[in-house]
Enzyme design. Structure first.
Site, mmCIF file in Angstrom:
data_model
loop_
_atom_site.group_PDB
_atom_site.id
_atom_site.type_symbol
_atom_site.label_atom_id
_atom_site.label_comp_id
_atom_site.label_asym_id
_atom_site.label_seq_id
_atom_site.Cartn_x
_atom_site.Cartn_y
_atom_site.Cartn_z
ATOM 1 N N CYS A 85 40.627 38.137 38.226
ATOM 2 C CA CYS A 85 39.506 39.259 37.529
ATOM 3 C C CYS A 85 38.300 38.805 37.771
ATOM 4 O O CYS A 85 37.528 39.511 38.304
ATOM 5 C CB CYS A 85 40.093 39.354 36.154
ATOM 6 S SG CYS A 85 41.814 39.938 35.810
ATOM 7 N N GLU B 60 37.201 35.152 38.001
ATOM 8 C CA GLU B 60 37.153 33.867 37.766
ATOM 9 C C GLU B 60 36.375 33.296 39.127
ATOM 10 O O GLU B 60 36.763 33.713 40.068
ATOM 11 C CB GLU B 60 38.627 33.402 37.625
ATOM 12 C CG GLU B 60 39.532 33.823 36.450
ATOM 13 C CD GLU B 60 40.083 35.151 36.724
ATOM 14 O OE1 GLU B 60 39.293 36.354 36.807
ATOM 15 O OE2 GLU B 60 41.383 35.124 36.418
#
Length: 825
Positions: free
Chosen positions: A467, A469
């Site tokens: 997402c 990270e």
């Protein structure tokens, strides 16, 4: 327009008024108009991919079971067993070739035919029925597959899968917290992963890597107490390298046969060329643009066949990796820009044809999507700190704009050194509504990496996967361990260690909140509970890491992550150059508003006593609607540039990060502990298991997602949201997800996009990590709920990914609608 580092001011006009039906029709047409693949071939392949039904394929499960039943496993070390199992798979799996495709290789028996991994999670017969019949996100399971599972797969693997091993080794107190919804566990149905390819993937062929392995074998010292383990791992890596070369050779032979039978001259020549490419890569390093794409895709298929780690593997910073091939091919007349785009669009479809591995139970709840989270990064900086944007960066944006498939995901990395035209181009792709691409603060990502001990050169080559990270691409095993439910921990604090949903004591006794005299007493009690639960979560993480290191090494993935071969250690055993263990934190906005409400209404204004608040929460505000409305509408809310509440959010983040980072490195990988702030779809599930909260939220309703304000509570525009968010030091985290929903009118016209670009840049200067936009009206979303059959292709941004709105469960649809539609800034 005024843009200031010290604050953002009015930068956009109000939207104009139109009738609801007119707006909806215009939105629909705007969305449809932008889908325009480069040619008929790609348009057909895209249509076939988008329309394909997702099915469960049992071929892999059958083959892996055959192998483990055979005599091949006897007397072999676990790494060698895993490598031989991988080799057996790639010697026998199907070799589908989509009609007209230019890239070959597919995890599964056909497009969107998804394999299972019984050595990780063996699905029950009930699971298969649920997968087959559920309304949202089904995986069709035929009777033959069910029979195979009933008679062969389940009898062999029950009690032996990683899921079974994990739950049999975790302490009861960990399981109690898991069942209470205090946290989830990423690796109970999926393998560790969450990594991305670096330059090694595009610069090395398997023959070269096999030579590296041989050299490391020769260097091993028999006096080393780890000599045997290292030698076995290197043997396993060598076998795994052979396996993918066998797979590519099988494809070359198939393509040569297809070419002989092909009647169309143009396609015959293509098939011959594809066969030649498969004869060269992945055994050797790629030489051309086409070879580089095929080389990567073979590796991707190999990694996803081995375990399909969560999140799926990703090519990382694709514009950087491919540019030298593109430039050389263009200079030598081997390729045109149009041909490169066609190859990229064919490559795009390959990702879309590989949905996520089937999930059930809590794992489904935390990630309710077919998306497997492969994320292509573009932009950012080069290793020397200069602007990395190149011609391919723009070409990839064009591909994203024209294709608009659910997969792959993308990330636009924005540095202060990148040209503004690049950001504007990305915003033009976002404008029609689709949710892609998200925008990331690359200068901030570098700071994050440096803080974690990466070298400056490695930090500049970092990116984002999953997402939001951040990680050192190609060099780091940054493994996600599960989500942490902050509002649930407050609920347990307010009940002195007891979960009111079950009546079970799962926390510490931190005192009767009715006796707290100050907000500080309440906050300290919450911190004690937080420390208690993080300690239990970390204990479980360490057990799970040890089990995966022992029972499920990944010798093929290990080939591609820097230093695994050099260290003769598996990716799951700490072989990577950098190792990190993450907890994903959820519900910041909800928790912040809850604490602000108690501080404001109980401890400062005295509007209510704690006893009255607890009674209202226990009754889900029934009979206490006046109190609830005060909580909702007369109490400071995060996301409105109000220091009173924003300082609480800042305090929470600091405390969470400090607690997580206070624990020593993990036992096997020696991984540092870090925090991400993101939800995927778990904020819906966490809301279901969390009772009414003192921000006015009723029991069962969704929590806030990411670091976004509570749905509908950001009432002063996007600039106020940016100001609130940027008061928090996100450089101490690995990433933080911020969703914003814009009225479609706000992205129309060059002037509006210029202003939005300046606003984003200022937000990043102020410390923001990320922002992504849903450009969609409430009217369109509600119409899609009324007539789902007419909106099958309506894509929206959910969390760190986009998905088809009508495929989402009703609760998630409602949550997206409840997010504030920003109509002005």
């Amino acid at each position: 327009m005024v843009v200031s580092i010290n604050g953002l001011r009015d930068v956009m006009p109000r939207t104009t008024c139109k009738s609801g039906s007119q707006k909806v029709e215009e939105e629909i047409e705007r969305r449809k108009a932008v889908i325009r693949p480069i040619n008929e071939r790609i348009a057909r392949l895209r249509e076939e991919s988008v329309k394909a039904e997702v099915k469960l394929s049992v071929e892999r499960a059958k083959l892996i079971t055959e192998f483990y039943k055979s005599a091949e496993v006897k007397g072999k070390s676990i790494p060698v067993q895993r490598a031989l199992a991988f080799k057996y798979l790639l010697e026998h799996v199907s070799l589908p070739v989509e009609d007209g495709q230019l890239i070959v290789g597919l995890r599964g028996t056909g497009p969107k035919e998804v394999p299972t991994y019984p050595e990780i999670c063996v699905h029950s017969m009930e699971d298969l029925e649920v997968l087959d019949s559920r309304k949202n996100m089904p995986y069709k399971v035929d009777e033959k597959a069910k029979e195979l599972y009933k008679n062969e797969i389940i009898p062999f693997w029950k009690g032996m899968s990683m899921r079974d091993i994990i739950f049999s080794n975790l302490p009861r107190e960990w399981k109690d917290c898991y069942e209470a919804g205090i946290w989830t566990e990423f690796m109970e149905q999926r393998a560790p992963g969450h990594t991305a390819g670096g330059e090694r993937v595009f610069e090395k062929g398997l023959l070269t890597i096999k030579e590296e392995i041989k050299q490391q074998m020769d260097k091993l010292d028999p006096c080393d107490p780890e000599y045997y383990e290292k030698m076995e791992e290197l043997k396993a890596m060598d076998i795994a390298a052979d396996a993918l070369m066998i797979y590519a050779k099988r494809y070359a032979e198939k393509l040569e046969k297809m070419a002989e039978e092909e009647t169309t001259p143009h396609r015959r020549e293509e098939l011959k060329q594809m066969a030649e490419i498969c004869r060269w890569v992945p055994a050797n390093a790629p030489r051309t643009f086409w070879e580089a794409l095929q080389h990567y895709w073979f590796i991707h298929v190999g990694i996803t066949y081995e375990t399909n780690p969560w999140d799926s593997f990703t090519p990382g910073r694709l514009d950087q990796h491919l540019y030298k091939f593109y430039k050389k091919d263009m200079e030598e007349g081997r390729i045109t820009r149009e041909r490169a785009k066609e190859l990229l669009e064919a490559f795009w479809i390959k990702f879309n044809n590989q949905p996520a591995v089937p999930k059930v139970g809590v794992t489904l709840e935390e990630s309710f999507t077919y998306n497997d989270f492969s994320k292509i990064n573009i932009g950012g900086l080069k290793e020397d700190g200069s602007d990395a944007v190149n011609e391919l960066s723009y070409l990839i944006l064009e591909v994203l704009d024209e294709m608009r498939t659910m997969q792959p995901n993308t990330a636009v990395l924005i540095s202060s050194r990148n040209p503004n035209i690049f950001l504007i181009k990305a915003l033009k792709v976002i404008a029609p509504g689709f949710g892609e691409p998200p925008i990331f603060n690359f200068d901030g990502a570098i700071v994050k990496m440096l803080r974690q001990g990466k070298t400056l050169e490695d930090a500049r080559k970092c990116g984002v996967s999953g997402c939001v990270e951040t990680g050192a691409f190609g060099k780091e095993a940054y493994i996600l361990t599960g989500y942490l439910n902050l509002p649930k921990i407050l609920e347990i604090t307010l009940n002195n260690g007891v979960d009111p949903r079950t009546g079970k004591k799962v926390g510490m006794e931190t005192g009767d909140p009715r006796k707290f005299k100050t907000f500080e007493e309440l906050f300290n009690a919450f911190l004690k509970q937080l420390k208690h639960f993080i300690s239990l979560k970390v204990k479980g993480n360490d057990i799970i890491e040890t089990l995966y290191a022992r029972y499920l090494p990944v010798p093929f993935l290990s080939l591609w992550i820097e230093d695994c071969v050099k260290n003769a250690k598996d990716y799951n055993c700490g072989g990577a150059r950098y190792n990190t263990s993450y907890i994903q934190v959820v519900g910041l906005g909800t928790l912040t508003d809850c604490l602000a409400s108690l501080k404001y209404n109980v401890f400062e204004k005295g509007n209510f006593t704690m006893d009255e608040v607890l009674e209202a929460l226990n009754k889900n505000f029934e009979g206490y609607e006046v109190m609830r409305q005060i909580f909702l509408n007369k109490t400071p809310k995060y996301g409105n540039d109000d220091d009173y509440v924003d300082e609480i959010a800042k305090k929470i983040v600091e405390a969470v990060v400090e607690l997580i980072e206070s624990y020593p490195p993990t036992p096997v990988r020696k991984a540092s502990r870090r925090a991400y702030f993101l939800p995927t779809t778990v904020h819906i599930y966490f809301g279901k298991v969390t009772g009414a909260t003192p921000d006015g939220r009723k029991a069962g309703q969704p929590l806030s997602e990411g670091i976004s304000p509570v749905q509908g509570m950001d009432r002063k525009g996007i600039v106020a949201v940016f100001r609130s968010v940027s008061k928090i030091d996100w450089d101490k985290t690995g990433g933080a997800l911020l969703n914003q929903r814009l009225s479609p009118d706000l992205t129309k016209g060059e002037e509006n996009l210029e202003k939005l670009a300046h606003t984003i840049r200022t937000f990043f200067v102020m410390g923001g990590h990320h922002v992504q936009f849903n450009v969609v009206s409430t009217e369109l979303l509600r119409e899609a709920q009324r007539r789902p059959q007419d909106f099958q292709d309506l894509m929206v941004r959910v969390a760190g990914y986009s998905d088809y709105f009508v495929n989402l469960p009703k609760g998630l649809q409602d949550e997206i609608i409840a997010r504030t539609e920003q109509r002005e800034i």
